[in-house]
Design a protein around this motif. Structure first.
Motif, PDB file in Angstrom:
ATOM      1  N   ASN A 165     -18.272  -0.432  45.004  1.00  0.00           N
ATOM      2  CA  ASN A 165     -18.090  -1.754  46.440  1.00  0.00           C
ATOM      3  C   ASN A 165     -19.023  -2.618  45.424  1.00  0.00           C
ATOM      4  O   ASN A 165     -20.665  -2.614  45.209  1.00  0.00           O
ATOM      5  CB  ASN A 165     -18.953  -1.144  47.361  1.00  0.00           C
ATOM      6  N   LYS A 166     -17.879  -3.422  45.072  1.00  0.00           N
ATOM      7  CA  LYS A 166     -18.739  -4.430  44.093  1.00  0.00           C
ATOM      8  C   LYS A 166     -19.478  -5.453  44.872  1.00  0.00           C
ATOM      9  O   LYS A 166     -20.140  -6.367  44.286  1.00  0.00           O
ATOM     10  CB  LYS A 166     -17.294  -5.613  43.870  1.00  0.00           C
ATOM     11  N   ASN A 167     -19.784  -5.491  46.052  1.00  0.00           N
ATOM     12  CA  ASN A 167     -20.898  -5.803  47.304  1.00  0.00           C
ATOM     13  C   ASN A 167     -22.415  -5.594  47.336  1.00  0.00           C
ATOM     14  O   ASN A 167     -22.989  -5.711  47.689  1.00  0.00           O
ATOM     15  CB  ASN A 167     -20.247  -5.949  48.773  1.00  0.00           C
ATOM     16  N   LYS A 168     -21.756  -4.045  46.662  1.00  0.00           N
ATOM     17  CA  LYS A 168     -22.690  -3.489  46.845  1.00  0.00           C
ATOM     18  C   LYS A 168     -23.768  -2.987  45.323  1.00  0.00           C
ATOM     19  O   LYS A 168     -24.540  -2.804  44.986  1.00  0.00           O
ATOM     20  CB  LYS A 168     -23.088  -2.058  47.443  1.00  0.00           C
ATOM     21  N   VAL A 169     -22.912  -2.767  44.041  1.00  0.00           N
ATOM     22  CA  VAL A 169     -23.162  -2.602  43.136  1.00  0.00           C
ATOM     23  C   VAL A 169     -24.494  -3.854  42.129  1.00  0.00           C
ATOM     24  O   VAL A 169     -24.041  -5.392  42.755  1.00  0.00           O
ATOM     25  CB  VAL A 169     -22.562  -2.753  41.990  1.00  0.00           C
ATOM     26  N   THR A 170     -25.792  -3.201  41.993  1.00  0.00           N
ATOM     27  CA  THR A 170     -26.616  -4.306  41.012  1.00  0.00           C
ATOM     28  C   THR A 170     -26.235  -3.776  39.777  1.00  0.00           C
ATOM     29  O   THR A 170     -26.385  -2.498  39.948  1.00  0.00           O
ATOM     30  CB  THR A 170     -27.970  -4.848  41.946  1.00  0.00           C
ATOM     31  N   LYS A 171     -27.284  -4.430  38.778  1.00  0.00           N
ATOM     32  CA  LYS A 171     -27.605  -3.692  37.586  1.00  0.00           C
ATOM     33  C   LYS A 171     -28.656  -2.722  37.724  1.00  0.00           C
ATOM     34  O   LYS A 171     -28.725  -1.554  36.589  1.00  0.00           O
ATOM     35  CB  LYS A 171     -28.027  -5.128  36.301  1.00  0.00           C
ATOM     36  N   GLU A 172     -29.177  -2.937  38.553  1.00  0.00           N
ATOM     37  CA  GLU A 172     -30.702  -1.747  38.750  1.00  0.00           C
ATOM     38  C   GLU A 172     -30.624  -0.271  39.101  1.00  0.00           C
ATOM     39  O   GLU A 172     -30.510   0.100  38.568  1.00  0.00           O
ATOM     40  CB  GLU A 172     -31.805  -2.887  39.258  1.00  0.00           C
ATOM     41  N   LEU A 173     -29.853  -1.133  40.254  1.00  0.00           N
ATOM     42  CA  LEU A 173     -28.745   0.044  41.243  1.00  0.00           C
ATOM     43  C   LEU A 173     -27.880   1.020  39.836  1.00  0.00           C
ATOM     44  O   LEU A 173     -27.874   2.609  39.731  1.00  0.00           O
ATOM     45  CB  LEU A 173     -28.257   0.450  41.838  1.00  0.00           C
ATOM     46  N   ASP A 174     -27.039   0.424  39.580  1.00  0.00           N
ATOM     47  CA  ASP A 174     -26.459   0.654  38.793  1.00  0.00           C
ATOM     48  C   ASP A 174     -27.089   1.718  37.513  1.00  0.00           C
ATOM     49  O   ASP A 174     -26.427   3.200  36.703  1.00  0.00           O
ATOM     50  CB  ASP A 174     -25.919  -0.163  37.823  1.00  0.00           C
ATOM     51  N   GLU A 175     -28.101   1.636  36.791  1.00  0.00           N
ATOM     52  CA  GLU A 175     -28.462   1.857  35.423  1.00  0.00           C
ATOM     53  C   GLU A 175     -29.424   3.293  36.073  1.00  0.00           C
ATOM     54  O   GLU A 175     -29.232   4.637  35.066  1.00  0.00           O
ATOM     55  CB  GLU A 175     -30.113   1.033  34.768  1.00  0.00           C
ATOM     56  N   ASN A 176     -29.912   2.936  37.087  1.00  0.00           N
ATOM     57  CA  ASN A 176     -30.745   4.316  37.913  1.00  0.00           C
ATOM     58  C   ASN A 176     -29.397   5.435  38.121  1.00  0.00           C
ATOM     59  O   ASN A 176     -29.742   6.833  37.995  1.00  0.00           O
ATOM     60  CB  ASN A 176     -31.680   3.913  39.444  1.00  0.00           C
ATOM     61  N   GLU A 177     -28.940   4.962  38.917  1.00  0.00           N
ATOM     62  CA  GLU A 177     -27.342   5.775  39.023  1.00  0.00           C
ATOM     63  C   GLU A 177     -27.161   6.778  37.930  1.00  0.00           C
ATOM     64  O   GLU A 177     -26.780   8.376  37.704  1.00  0.00           O
ATOM     65  CB  GLU A 177     -26.537   5.062  39.558  1.00  0.00           C
ATOM     66  N   ALA A 178     -27.104   5.588  36.478  1.00  0.00           N
ATOM     67  CA  ALA A 178     -26.250   6.724  35.404  1.00  0.00           C
ATOM     68  C   ALA A 178     -27.381   7.100  34.539  1.00  0.00           C
ATOM     69  O   ALA A 178     -26.466   8.230  34.077  1.00  0.00           O
ATOM     70  CB  ALA A 178     -25.897   5.315  34.169  1.00  0.00           C
ATOM     71  N   ASN A 179     -28.472   7.418  34.750  1.00  0.00           N
ATOM     72  CA  ASN A 179     -29.591   8.348  34.420  1.00  0.00           C
ATOM     73  C   ASN A 179     -29.837   8.891  34.613  1.00  0.00           C
ATOM     74  O   ASN A 179     -29.522  10.434  33.907  1.00  0.00           O
ATOM     75  CB  ASN A 179     -31.284   7.324  34.594  1.00  0.00           C
ATOM     76  N   PHE A 180     -29.377   9.351  36.505  1.00  0.00           N
ATOM     77  CA  PHE A 180     -29.193  10.208  37.237  1.00  0.00           C
ATOM     78  C   PHE A 180     -28.134  10.899  36.646  1.00  0.00           C
ATOM     79  O   PHE A 180     -28.250  12.232  36.842  1.00  0.00           O
ATOM     80  CB  PHE A 180     -29.718   9.702  38.494  1.00  0.00           C
ATOM     81  N   LEU A 181     -26.868  10.497  36.771  1.00  0.00           N
ATOM     82  CA  LEU A 181     -25.992  11.373  36.555  1.00  0.00           C
ATOM     83  C   LEU A 181     -25.130  11.807  35.475  1.00  0.00           C
ATOM     84  O   LEU A 181     -25.133  13.110  35.309  1.00  0.00           O
ATOM     85  CB  LEU A 181     -24.515  10.135  37.077  1.00  0.00           C
ATOM     86  N   LYS A 182     -26.159  11.553  33.702  1.00  0.00           N
ATOM     87  CA  LYS A 182     -26.096  11.961  32.647  1.00  0.00           C
ATOM     88  C   LYS A 182     -26.952  12.012  32.617  1.00  0.00           C
ATOM     89  O   LYS A 182     -26.674  13.429  31.625  1.00  0.00           O
ATOM     90  CB  LYS A 182     -26.228  10.559  31.798  1.00  0.00           C
ATOM     91  N   ASN A 183     -28.303  12.115  32.997  1.00  0.00           N
ATOM     92  CA  ASN A 183     -29.496  13.101  32.142  1.00  0.00           C
ATOM     93  C   ASN A 183     -30.294  14.076  33.385  1.00  0.00           C
ATOM     94  O   ASN A 183     -30.933  14.915  32.992  1.00  0.00           O
ATOM     95  CB  ASN A 183     -30.814  12.255  32.436  1.00  0.00           C
ATOM     96  N   ASP A 184     -29.758  13.810  34.713  1.00  0.00           N
ATOM     97  CA  ASP A 184     -29.663  14.998  36.161  1.00  0.00           C
ATOM     98  C   ASP A 184     -28.827  16.100  36.044  1.00  0.00           C
ATOM     99  O   ASP A 184     -28.990  17.028  36.413  1.00  0.00           O
ATOM    100  CB  ASP A 184     -30.669  14.312  36.798  1.00  0.00           C
ATOM    101  N   PHE A 185     -28.297  14.935  36.981  1.00  0.00           N
ATOM    102  CA  PHE A 185     -27.092  15.371  38.062  1.00  0.00           C
ATOM    103  C   PHE A 185     -26.041  16.482  37.021  1.00  0.00           C
ATOM    104  O   PHE A 185     -25.735  17.738  37.260  1.00  0.00           O
ATOM    105  CB  PHE A 185     -26.452  14.705  38.685  1.00  0.00           C
ATOM    106  N   MET A 186     -25.077  15.994  36.024  1.00  0.00           N
ATOM    107  CA  MET A 186     -24.233  16.911  35.245  1.00  0.00           C
ATOM    108  C   MET A 186     -25.227  18.064  34.359  1.00  0.00           C
ATOM    109  O   MET A 186     -24.560  19.210  34.469  1.00  0.00           O
ATOM    110  CB  MET A 186     -23.917  15.876  34.536  1.00  0.00           C
ATOM    111  N   PRO A 187     -26.045  17.494  33.812  1.00  0.00           N
ATOM    112  CA  PRO A 187     -27.376  18.642  33.229  1.00  0.00           C
ATOM    113  C   PRO A 187     -27.451  19.905  34.489  1.00  0.00           C
ATOM    114  O   PRO A 187     -27.270  20.953  33.897  1.00  0.00           O
ATOM    115  CB  PRO A 187     -28.316  18.478  32.469  1.00  0.00           C
ATOM    116  N   GLY A 188     -27.927  19.585  35.235  1.00  0.00           N
ATOM    117  CA  GLY A 188     -28.602  20.361  36.266  1.00  0.00           C
ATOM    118  C   GLY A 188     -27.029  21.006  37.191  1.00  0.00           C
ATOM    119  O   GLY A 188     -27.646  21.295  38.894  1.00  0.00           O
ATOM    120  N   VAL A 189     -25.897  20.455  37.156  1.00  0.00           N
ATOM    121  CA  VAL A 189     -24.981  20.992  38.638  1.00  0.00           C
ATOM    122  C   VAL A 189     -25.290  21.685  39.261  1.00  0.00           C
ATOM    123  O   VAL A 189     -25.022  22.372  40.528  1.00  0.00           O
ATOM    124  CB  VAL A 189     -23.836  20.449  38.108  1.00  0.00           C
ATOM    125  N   LEU A 190     -25.526  22.908  38.603  1.00  0.00           N
ATOM    126  CA  LEU A 190     -25.260  24.246  38.684  1.00  0.00           C
ATOM    127  C   LEU A 190     -26.522  24.841  39.157  1.00  0.00           C
ATOM    128  O   LEU A 190     -26.651  25.186  40.853  1.00  0.00           O
ATOM    129  CB  LEU A 190     -25.084  25.500  37.562  1.00  0.00           C
TER     130      LEU A 190
END
Length: 211
Positions: A165-190
């Motif tokens: 949602n372009k009205n909700k996206v911010t650079k800070e939120l995106d950076e936190n989101e990317a870090n979580f998905l790449k470094n936390d969620f995907m490695p620990g998905v199981l």
């Protein structure tokens, strides 16, 4: 410094290949036994006294795997309506770009009543010098109906679909989101799917509106 980036990029690429193999197993496309050697079976005593050649298990797709993992992660606030929509989420893939710093998260959906997309991508672009996120780009979701998701302001968490949602996206939120998905969620998905990760707070359910 460039050598370090190259080594780390190669390492992350290998990691992402492993994550994508896991997702193929979840979909029932890849048999775990196909990626294990006879030595693995002997070392870890898999299937007890059976040899690899004697194993014949029909692995089935795990239903609602990604919905359960995302919900259990508690990073996003996933409302009741989002849970219904994410029932159709069948896979998440992560790809590292050729420059080995930018990345793309790819979400695969079955045909559903809510939107027309079968694939939704979000790209994260980083500054090569300081490795900070510079911007994101993402596919527009082609909703069949206008949907307004209720927010859980008490928990200060964004809804899952706020990512697109372009009205909700911010650079800070995106950076936190990317870090979580790449470094936390995907490695620990199981672990997230099995709900083995402890959280301090629990979410409350909030209803949504389809306009």
């Amino acid at each position: 410094h460039n050598d370090y980036k190259q080594i780390r990029g190669n390492y992350e690429m290998n990691e992402f290949n492993i994550y994508n193999k896991i997702s193929d197993i979840i979909k029932g496309k890849l048999n775990p036994d196909d990626i294990l050697t006879e030595d693995d079976y002997n070392k870890y005593n898999i299937h007890k006294d059976l040899s690899k050649s004697e194993i014949n298990i029909d692995y089935k797709e795990i239903n609602d795997f990604w919905l359960s993992a995302l919900k259990n992660s508690e990073y996003f606030y996933i409302s009741k309506l989002e849970q219904k929509i994410l029932h159709y989420l069948k896979d998440i893939k992560i790809e590292l770009h050729k420059n080995k710093i930018d990345l793309t998260l790819i979400y695969f959906f079955d045909e559903n009543e809510y939107f027309k997309n079968s694939i939704i991508k979000k790209h994260y672009f980083y500054n090569a010098l300081n490795e900070k996120l510079e911007k994101s780009e993402f596919d527009e979701i082609l909703w069949n109906k206008e949907i307004k998701f209720k927010e859980n302001k008490e928990m200060n968490k964004k809804n899952f679909f706020d990512m697109f949602n372009k009205n909700k996206v911010t650079k800070e939120l995106d950076e936190n989101e990317a870090n979580f998905l790449k470094n936390d969620f995907m490695p620990g998905v199981l672990e997230y799917y099995l709900n083995l990760v402890k959280h301090k707070n629990k979410k409350k359910d909030i209803d949504d509106n389809i306009l």
